[in-house]
Design a protein around this motif. Structure first.
Motif, PDB file in Angstrom:
ATOM      1  N   THR A  46      74.825 -72.908  86.263  1.00  0.00           N
ATOM      2  CA  THR A  46      76.123 -72.826  86.933  1.00  0.00           C
ATOM      3  C   THR A  46      76.367 -71.366  87.302  1.00  0.00           C
ATOM      4  OG1 THR A  46      77.684 -72.231  85.168  1.00  0.00           O
ATOM      5  CG2 THR A  46      76.874 -74.510  85.179  1.00  0.00           C
ATOM      6  N   LYS A  73      89.453 -70.185  86.055  1.00  0.00           N
ATOM      7  CA  LYS A  73      88.597 -70.324  87.233  1.00  0.00           C
ATOM      8  C   LYS A  73      87.125 -70.320  86.842  1.00  0.00           C
ATOM      9  CE  LYS A  73      87.783 -68.338  91.827  1.00  0.00           C
ATOM     10  NZ  LYS A  73      88.180 -67.258  92.783  1.00  0.00           N
ATOM     11  N   ASP A  81      86.241 -73.672  85.178  1.00  0.00           N
ATOM     12  CA  ASP A  81      86.049 -74.721  86.181  1.00  0.00           C
ATOM     13  C   ASP A  81      84.687 -74.566  86.859  1.00  0.00           C
ATOM     14  OD1 ASP A  81      88.607 -75.404  85.485  1.00  0.00           O
ATOM     15  OD2 ASP A  81      89.517 -74.892  87.421  1.00  0.00           O
ATOM     16  N   LEU A 126      82.017 -77.920  86.997  1.00  0.00           N
ATOM     17  CA  LEU A 126      81.741 -78.763  88.162  1.00  0.00           C
ATOM     18  C   LEU A 126      80.258 -78.933  88.471  1.00  0.00           C
ATOM     19  CD1 LEU A 126      84.669 -77.844  90.563  1.00  0.00           C
ATOM     20  CD2 LEU A 126      84.119 -80.112  89.683  1.00  0.00           C
ATOM     21  N   ARG A 165      92.157 -80.339  86.051  1.00  0.00           N
ATOM     22  CA  ARG A 165      92.117 -79.545  87.284  1.00  0.00           C
ATOM     23  C   ARG A 165      90.997 -79.979  88.228  1.00  0.00           C
ATOM     24  NH1 ARG A 165      92.969 -74.931  83.616  1.00  0.00           N
ATOM     25  NH2 ARG A 165      90.711 -74.579  83.673  1.00  0.00           N
ATOM     26  N   THR A 166      89.904 -80.487  87.676  1.00  0.00           N
ATOM     27  CA  THR A 166      88.707 -80.744  88.488  1.00  0.00           C
ATOM     28  C   THR A 166      88.369 -82.222  88.624  1.00  0.00           C
ATOM     29  OG1 THR A 166      87.220 -80.562  86.577  1.00  0.00           O
ATOM     30  CG2 THR A 166      87.736 -78.522  87.768  1.00  0.00           C
ATOM     31  N   LEU A 175      89.509 -84.825  90.358  1.00  0.00           N
ATOM     32  CA  LEU A 175      89.352 -85.352  91.709  1.00  0.00           C
ATOM     33  C   LEU A 175      88.116 -84.776  92.380  1.00  0.00           C
ATOM     34  CD1 LEU A 175      92.990 -85.449  93.147  1.00  0.00           C
ATOM     35  CD2 LEU A 175      91.480 -87.392  92.724  1.00  0.00           C
ATOM     36  N   ALA A 176      87.902 -83.476  92.236  1.00  0.00           N
ATOM     37  CA  ALA A 176      86.755 -82.832  92.870  1.00  0.00           C
ATOM     38  C   ALA A 176      85.439 -83.338  92.315  1.00  0.00           C
ATOM     39  CB  ALA A 176      86.842 -81.313  92.694  1.00  0.00           C
ATOM     40  N   SER A 177      85.448 -83.815  91.072  1.00  0.00           N
ATOM     41  CA  SER A 177      84.223 -84.306  90.447  1.00  0.00           C
ATOM     42  C   SER A 177      83.943 -85.766  90.779  1.00  0.00           C
ATOM     43  CB  SER A 177      84.300 -84.128  88.930  1.00  0.00           C
ATOM     44  OG  SER A 177      85.305 -84.961  88.374  1.00  0.00           O
ATOM     45  N   GLY A 178      84.864 -86.405  91.485  1.00  0.00           N
ATOM     46  CA  GLY A 178      84.676 -87.812  91.827  1.00  0.00           C
ATOM     47  C   GLY A 178      84.859 -88.744  90.646  1.00  0.00           C
ATOM     48  N   GLU A 200      99.300 -79.302  85.672  1.00  0.00           N
ATOM     49  CA  GLU A 200      97.874 -79.660  85.652  1.00  0.00           C
ATOM     50  C   GLU A 200      97.700 -81.123  85.249  1.00  0.00           C
ATOM     51  OE1 GLU A 200      96.086 -75.274  84.383  1.00  0.00           O
ATOM     52  OE2 GLU A 200      95.990 -76.940  82.988  1.00  0.00           O
ATOM     53  N   THR A 253      96.660 -84.725  88.159  1.00  0.00           N
ATOM     54  CA  THR A 253      95.259 -85.164  88.149  1.00  0.00           C
ATOM     55  C   THR A 253      94.932 -86.090  89.316  1.00  0.00           C
ATOM     56  OG1 THR A 253      95.701 -87.103  86.734  1.00  0.00           O
ATOM     57  CG2 THR A 253      95.150 -85.018  85.627  1.00  0.00           C
TER      58      THR A 253
END
Length: 211
Positions: A7, A75, A78, A82, A109-110, A112-115, A139, A143
């Motif tokens: 990462t 930050k 995260d 991800l 926080r993540t 939705l972005a992670s599916g 936060e 979600t």
């Protein structure tokens, strides 16, 4: 089974606990800022859920893998989380993300972005101890996914009674008399094993309904 995932913050480590057959879903869990994946609640979920058909991935943040003592800013956390998601999505089964304390914040926080199909927040740190005005409720409320919150009744980072009204997609389960680490006093009605049984039972029931 363990694996390292590169990462931007360094290598993260996944320890995967798999069910006997094809998993119904994978639950990825991050740890808090004051400890690692050895936390009793995370270990209990890794023991209990695979026999019920759920894979559990305990994810160690790069700072822990590197042996550092202090967690980095949100930050960076995260960014260390991800990139792990594609490795966990390879099984093509629903992915649920979660964690305890700081790990719960990362998942919120993540998500939705992670599916992810849902978020599990164990001991969500609603605010720093003694500082209710510094709320992190946004936060949790933001979600955008079905979310289960498991919170100790005596959590100094925010007890169940301090939480705002949750949306219909969210559910809160209280662990009576438990602190932020889900430890209970000797006089408590529930003993340590009963507390873990309550947590794992609530999560298993929620997962079964979710997927």
């Amino acid at each position: 089974m363990q694996s390292l995932v590169p990462t931007p913050a360094g290598d993260a480590r996944i320890t995967l606990f798999e069910p006997p057959g094809r998993p119904r879903a994978t639950l990825a869990l991050g740890h808090g800022a004051g400890g690692g994946v050895e936390a009793a609640d995370l270990q209990a979920l890794a023991r209990v859920l695979p026999p019920l058909g759920f894979a559990v991935a305990l994810v160690e943040q790069p700072w822990r893998v590197a042996g550092k003592k202090v967690a980095p800013p949100p930050k960076t956390l995260d960014g260390g989380w991800l990139p792990v998601v594609p490795a966990l999505s390879a099984a093509e089964v629903p992915l649920v993300v979660g964690g305890r304390s700081a790990g719960a914040r990362v998942a919120c926080r993540t998500g939705l972005a992670s599916g992810a199909a849902g978020v599990l927040a164990l001991s969500f740190p609603l605010h720093p101890p003694g500082r209710p005005e510094r709320s992190r409720a946004a936060e949790l409320l933001g979600t955008g996914l079905p979310t289960l919150v498991v919170q100790g009744g005596a959590d100094t980072f925010g007890g169940p009674g301090e939480f705002p009204r949750l949306p219909a997609t969210h559910r809160l389960v209280e662990v009576p008399e438990a602190g932020h680490g889900f430890k209970v006093p000797k006089r408590a009605a529930l003993g340590p094993q009963e507390v873990l049984d309550l947590i794992t039972g609530a999560v298993a029931d929620w997962l079964a309904r979710l997927v």
